[in-house]
Structure formats: structure tokens, C-alpha cells
Design a protein around this motif. Structure first.
Motif, PDB file in Angstrom:
ATOM      1  N   ASN A  55       0.627  -1.020   0.099  1.00  0.00           N
ATOM      2  CA  ASN A  55      -0.006   0.043   0.118  1.00  0.00           C
ATOM      3  C   ASN A  55       1.057   1.304   0.259  1.00  0.00           C
ATOM      4  O   ASN A  55       0.567   2.194   0.726  1.00  0.00           O
ATOM      5  N   LYS A  56       1.933   1.269  -0.771  1.00  0.00           N
ATOM      6  CA  LYS A  56       2.746   2.212  -0.915  1.00  0.00           C
ATOM      7  C   LYS A  56       2.196   3.805  -1.070  1.00  0.00           C
ATOM      8  O   LYS A  56       2.544   4.790  -0.751  1.00  0.00           O
ATOM      9  N   ASN A  57       1.296   3.741  -2.170  1.00  0.00           N
ATOM     10  CA  ASN A  57       0.563   4.915  -2.607  1.00  0.00           C
ATOM     11  C   ASN A  57      -0.026   5.728  -1.510  1.00  0.00           C
ATOM     12  O   ASN A  57      -0.004   6.633  -1.126  1.00  0.00           O
ATOM     13  N   SER A  58      -1.049   4.966  -0.722  1.00  0.00           N
ATOM     14  CA  SER A  58      -1.627   5.265   0.336  1.00  0.00           C
ATOM     15  C   SER A  58      -0.585   6.186   1.307  1.00  0.00           C
ATOM     16  O   SER A  58      -0.908   7.081   2.014  1.00  0.00           O
ATOM     17  N   LEU A  59       0.359   5.325   1.759  1.00  0.00           N
ATOM     18  CA  LEU A  59       1.589   5.677   2.529  1.00  0.00           C
ATOM     19  C   LEU A  59       2.162   7.229   2.379  1.00  0.00           C
ATOM     20  O   LEU A  59       2.304   7.869   2.975  1.00  0.00           O
ATOM     21  N   LEU A  60       2.550   6.844   0.916  1.00  0.00           N
ATOM     22  CA  LEU A  60       3.309   8.281   0.462  1.00  0.00           C
ATOM     23  C   LEU A  60       2.372   9.379   0.531  1.00  0.00           C
ATOM     24  O   LEU A  60       2.843  10.551   1.015  1.00  0.00           O
ATOM     25  N   LYS A  61       1.171   9.393   0.579  1.00  0.00           N
ATOM     26  CA  LYS A  61       0.205  10.536   0.360  1.00  0.00           C
ATOM     27  C   LYS A  61       0.086  11.022   1.997  1.00  0.00           C
ATOM     28  O   LYS A  61       0.409  12.095   2.373  1.00  0.00           O
ATOM     29  N   LYS A  62       0.287  10.004   2.937  1.00  0.00           N
ATOM     30  CA  LYS A  62      -0.057  10.339   4.177  1.00  0.00           C
ATOM     31  C   LYS A  62       1.707  11.005   4.754  1.00  0.00           C
ATOM     32  O   LYS A  62       1.368  11.787   5.380  1.00  0.00           O
ATOM     33  N   MET A  63       2.550  10.467   4.078  1.00  0.00           N
ATOM     34  CA  MET A  63       3.828  11.049   4.368  1.00  0.00           C
ATOM     35  C   MET A  63       4.108  12.428   4.065  1.00  0.00           C
ATOM     36  O   MET A  63       4.591  13.487   4.749  1.00  0.00           O
ATOM     37  N   GLN A  64       3.622  12.505   3.002  1.00  0.00           N
ATOM     38  CA  GLN A  64       3.815  13.884   2.257  1.00  0.00           C
ATOM     39  C   GLN A  64       2.973  15.159   2.993  1.00  0.00           C
ATOM     40  O   GLN A  64       3.322  16.059   3.477  1.00  0.00           O
ATOM     41  N   SER A  65       1.874  14.467   3.580  1.00  0.00           N
ATOM     42  CA  SER A  65       0.878  15.479   4.363  1.00  0.00           C
ATOM     43  C   SER A  65       1.567  15.733   5.633  1.00  0.00           C
ATOM     44  O   SER A  65       1.440  16.904   6.158  1.00  0.00           O
ATOM     45  N   LEU A  66       2.282  14.758   6.294  1.00  0.00           N
ATOM     46  CA  LEU A  66       2.839  14.773   7.484  1.00  0.00           C
ATOM     47  C   LEU A  66       4.228  15.675   7.439  1.00  0.00           C
ATOM     48  O   LEU A  66       4.353  16.799   8.335  1.00  0.00           O
ATOM     49  N   THR A  67       5.007  15.632   6.584  1.00  0.00           N
ATOM     50  CA  THR A  67       5.977  16.087   6.558  1.00  0.00           C
ATOM     51  C   THR A  67       6.027  17.793   6.286  1.00  0.00           C
ATOM     52  O   THR A  67       6.399  18.734   6.867  1.00  0.00           O
ATOM     53  N   TYR A  68       4.951  18.062   5.227  1.00  0.00           N
ATOM     54  CA  TYR A  68       4.369  19.468   5.152  1.00  0.00           C
ATOM     55  C   TYR A  68       3.801  19.968   6.343  1.00  0.00           C
ATOM     56  O   TYR A  68       4.119  21.315   6.678  1.00  0.00           O
TER      57      TYR A  68
END
Length: 545
Positions: A525-538
Motif C-alpha cells: 500500500n505504498k501509494n496510500s502511505l506516500l500521501k500520508k507521509m507527504q501530508s505529515l512532512t508538510y
């Protein structure tokens, strides 16, 4: 004087007697002066507990939360006999017999110093070391040595040998921020001094002569070597049998792997951050030879940011539903280099290795922003979304040189460097990404902002430093390619999803998250995780105020 003596001999004797008398008068005057000077010192201080250090975050909040302030003083009766024997063997063989000053050793050291034309030998007894450490007498001079001797004689006349031994062990510095044997025993071996083994006692005694370089947390091999030297001395003076000495020397020195905070308060910093801070602090204490107790250490860490990161990473991993999945993150102030927050892994109890600082993780497509920067730096065209074609315009060796200026330390597979063929830690990627946000200047990262003594005087201050890596125009043009909302960001999966990376910068903060497995494997589920990671870092860098 006898008349039968030759004239020259009578003259020599007269001169000799006069010189001896003058020397005796001078000696008495010097002794009186330093006796009087020593009377001004408060002798009760030798029995006082050393003040513990205080760790604060960037804003002055305690990093250890409601950490216990229990007394760490020990009495002589609490000392294992092998610890007493080890200390006497290594530091002061005649401790039980001299008056506090080993005059034979002092004369021998004085003659050696005169020969060397420097203060290379000290001949300090335990009592002299106690006097020096109690009253912070540091300067290497005859004045210091005479005052030290006078204070030593006062201490010996006021306290028993057992008391002096206990006071010494309560006060001496054992490296890694430890003042006193009980604090050192708990830090290095996670036990009270009463429970130390012979090997552990010899290790602690071995630290004393070089508290920074012989700390087992700094150099385990050096600490073991010093332990063995102490054991050899104990054997030499008859405190151990050959069999006992061999048994210790043939056993490896092992430190227990446990969390330092046995009862972690909710408001305390996470163990990864505390260990990282401790590592940097020990480097500074060693470099500056700082041994004072009662220090106030103001770190670069921000407790609020630490908790925000820790909670967000836990939530991210819970939602991923992958028990073996690891994550690490770091936030730095790219204007100053201050490290504001860090999470080194999923669970410190399960993994003490700090991925955020020491991980060697697949870089892959996360190297794309730096391919763009290298192209712009060399007057080439960055093709957005196509790092491979962009990279083919560049000489691989030149690209690697630019990558090193960004702070990437691991070697790249040069023919495939534009594919991100190297590895890095989250700290390295955050430092490199910061360089783009910081107008081309790579910040020098740090955990410790400043250190002050108990009296408020400053011992150390970290000032913002940076190294030019790329031209300012290159950084600004690269930032345009990475624009995201009101900042810059880049989020990607490296090598079929084995490493998930997200980096973001806004205002003065840069944040990086990495997600992956210890043994590299595609992350579900990398795509879902990547979206959450981008949201967190920003979110982390946008919520600076």
C-alpha cells in the motif's frame, strides 16, 4: 667550628648552614602562607553531592520530564571490596598509609618535570584529586600544587580514610556526563554500585584517567583495555589471584541494552532523541575537556515537535498494519542547523539502532531534486519528471562531487548515479534538501545549543554555520521545480517501493520521513502511505509557529 678543619671546608659549611637556615625560613613562610590560604576554603564541600546536569529543550522545557532527583551519594559501606581494591591499585597504592601526600612520589615527579621542562607528572593521591575536584583547581602551576597540598592535609586531618574514599567516588567524573560512582554505575551497567561485578568495578576505575576517551559508550575497546590494565595492577599488588585476573581479562566487556529511562514520563523526550543528544554532548565535553557538574545543557530539540513527530509516526505505522514496518523522521532548522526533532525507529525497546542518524537506506528516486540541481549548476536543462534523461547530460563523477557538497557521504554506483544508486540516512537527506531551501548553503547540524555552569557562566555555545554547496540561483531554480503549496516538497518510492521517502521545507524548517523494512522489501500500500507521509512532512514544517 673545629679549628682542625681546612679553611675551605669551614667556609663551605658556614655557607651551607646559612643556606639551609634561609631555605627553612622560606619553607616555613611558604607553608604558613598556603596554610592560611587553605583555611579560607569550606571543608564541608568535599562531602556535598555533585549537582546533576539539567537537560532543556530549545524553549527551556525539561527534556527528562519529571525525572527523579533522588540522592546518588554512597557511603563506604556500600562499596564492594573489589571496587576499593581496584581504585587503590590503579590510582593510589599507598592510600591507606600516607598522610594525603605521597612525598616520595612528589619528589620523583618534580625531578621529572624539571627534566622535561613541563608539568608532565603529577603524583596526585586520591585525597589530592578530591581537593582538586572539590574546589575546581585546574591550572598547572606551582601555586596550584602548593594550595592543593595544603587543602589535602586539611582534608586528611578532618576525615577518615573511609570517608575520603567515599567522598572521592561521589565526586569524580566518569565520562558521558556521569559525576560520582553511583550515577556512572547506573548509566553504564544499569545497576547500583553495590551490585557491581569485579569486571564492572575495574572498568569504572579504568575510566578515571581519561573520562572522555575511556568511556565505554565512546570506545568500548578502549574501556576494555583500561579494565584489563586495572586488573593487572590488582594482580601485581596481590589483590587478585592469577586465575581471577585471567577470568576477567578473557571475558568481553558487554554493556546492557536497556532504555536509560526506566520510568518514562509522558512529557519526556523519546529515547532515540535523548541518546542522539547524549552522543553529541559527549563529543563536546571531550573536545572542550568540560568536567564541571551541575551543568545546564540547552539542546536544539523542541519537545513539542518531538511529541508531534512521535505521535504521528505511531499513527502512521498503526494504519499501515505491518508489524515489521519501520519508520524514522527528522526535522531541522535549515537556517541554523539545529535539529528540532527526531524519531529513530518504530520501537526503541525492540531496536536501539537509530535509523534517522545512522541508517544506510536506498536513495533511488529521492535523489531526483539533486539531479535537477546538478543540471542547473552545470548549465544543463533539468527535465522535470525525468531525472534519467536529465542525468544523462551530466558527467557521473561531476554529479557525485556535487552530491558530496550536498552532504551525501556514501559512494554511488557512478554509471547509475542519476538513478539514485547510493544510500543515505534521513539526516543526510534532510541536510541536502535543506540546502535547496537555504539558498544553496548546507547547514551544519547539531543537537546542543549551549552549556552553562551552575554559576551561569557559559562554557559552550553553538553558532549557526553553513557551507556553500551550490549557487543561490541554482537553489532558487531547483526550488521552483519542487514547489508544493507555500513551500517545497518531494515524495517518492525508491526501487519498487523498498524505501518510501518524503521531504518538505517551508520558512526555516525541513522535515524528512522514511518508511521501509529492516530487510529491504516492497512496502505494501505504498501509494496510500506516500500521501500520508507527504501530508505529515508538510504539516510539520508549516506549523512552525
Amino acid at each position: 667550628m673545629a679549628k682542625w678543619l681546612p679553611e675551605w671546608l669551614r667556609l663551605a659549611l658556614k655557607v651551607g648552614l646559612k643556606c639551609a637556615f634561609i631555605g627553612l625560613v622560606i619553607l616555613l613562610l611558604v607553608a604558613s602562607y598556603y596554610y592560611s590560604k587553605a583555611q579560607k576554603y569550606d571543608l564541608s564541600k568535599v562531602a556535598e553531592e555533585q549537582q546533576q546536569n539539567t537537560l532543556l529543550d530549545h524553549n527551556g522545557a525539561p527534556l527528562l520530564g519529571n525525572d527523579s532527583k533522588e540522592s546518588l551519594l554512597i557511603t563506604y559501606d556500600q562499596l564492594p571490596q573489589h571496587l576499593v581494591d581496584a581504585l587503590i591499585a590503579r590510582e593510589d597504592t599507598n592510600f591507606e598509609h600516607h598522610c594525603g601526600v605521597d612525598f616520595k612520589g612528589l619528589i620523583r615527579a618534580t625531578l621529572r618535570n624539571a627534566k622535561d621542562m613541563s608539568f608532565t607528572q603529577g603524583a596526585s593521591t586520591l585525597t589530592m584529586q578530591l581537593a582538586r575536584n572539590t574546589y575546581d583547581i585546574r591550572a598547572k602551576s606551582l601555586n596550584r600544587k602548593f594550595l592543593e597540598i595544603a587543602l589535602t592535609l586539611r582534608i586528611e586531618s578532618s576525615y577518615s580514610k573511609n570517608e575520603i574514599m567515599a567522598y572521592y567516588l561521589n565526586r569524580i567524573y566518569f565520562g558521558s556526563g556521569c559525576y560520582g560512582i553511583e550515577q556512572a554505575s547506573r548509566k553504564y551497567f544499569k545497576k547500583s554500585v553495590t551490585d557491581l561485578t569485579l569486571s564492572e568495578s575495574a572498568t569504572l576505575v579504568g575510566i578515571i584517567r581519561g573520562p572522555h576517551i575511556f568511556s565505554p559508550l565512546n570506545d568500548l575497546a578502549a574501556a576494555q583495555n583500561q579494565r584489563n590494565q586495572v586488573i593487572d595492577r590488582m594482580l601485581t599488588i596481590g589483590k587478585l589471584t592469577t586465575e581471577q585476573a585471567s577470568a576477567v581479562k578473557n571475558s568481553p566487556l558487554v554493556l546492557p541494552q536497556k532504555i536509560t529511562l526506566t520510568k518514562k514520563p509522558l512529557e519526556a523526550a523519546n529515547p532515540y532523541a535523548l541518546k542522539a543528544l547524549d552522543r553529541h554532548l559527549n563529543e563536546i565535553l571531550a573536545q572542550k575537556d568540560i568536567r564541571a557538574a551541575g551543568l545546564t545543557i540547552t539542546s536544539a530539540l523542541d519537545l513539542k515537535k518531538l511529541h508531534q513527530c512521535e505521535n504521528d509516526i505511531k499513527k502512521l505505522l498503526i494504519e499501515a498494519k505491518q508489524p515489521q514496518l519501520q519508520a524514522a523522521c527528522i526535522i531541522i532548522d535549515h537556517k541554523t542547523g539545529a535539529i528540532r526533532a527526531l524519531v529513530g525507529g518504530r520501537d526503541y525497546k525492540a531496536l536501539q539502532f537509530n535509523i534517522a542518524l545512522d541508517g544506510k537506506l536506498d536513495l533511488g528516486d529521492a535523489f531526483t531534486p539533486f539531479i535537477y540541481a546538478a543540471a542547473l549548476e552545470r548549465g544543463k536543462l533539468p527535465i522535470k519528471g525525468n531525472p534519467s534523461q536529465t542525468g544523462k547530460q551530466l558527467d557521473p563523477a561531476e554529479t557525485q562531487r556535487i552530491a558530496k557538497r550536498f552532504g551525501f557521504n556514501s559512494p554511488f554506483n557512478l554509471p547509475e548515479i542519476h538513478y539514485g544508486s547510493g544510500t543515505c540516512s534521513p539526516l543526510e537527506l534532510a541536510t541536502a534538501f535543506s540546502t535547496i531551501a537555504n539558498n544553496g548553503k548546507r547547514p551544519h547540524t547539531f543537537f546542543v545549543e549551549h552549556i552553562t555552569k551552575a554559576d551561569g557562566s557559559e562554557l559552550f555555545k553553538n553558532t549557526a554555520q553553513s557551507t556553500p554547496a551550490i549557487q543561490e540561483g541554482t537553489a532558487l531554480e531547483t526550488a521552483k521545480l519542487l514547489k508544493y503549496k507555500d513551500g517545497i516538497a518531494y515524495t517518492t518510492a525508491a526501487f519498487s517501493g523498498r524505501s518510501l521517502w518524503s521531504a518538505a521545507s517551508k520558512d526555516s524548517l525541513t522535515a524528512v520521513i522514511w518508511v521501509g523494512f529492516q530487510q529491504p522489501a516492497p512496502v505494501p500500500n505504498k501509494n496510500s502511505l506516500l500521501k500520508k507521509m507527504q501530508s505529515l512532512t508538510y504539516h510539520w514544517v508549516a506549523s512552525e509557529k
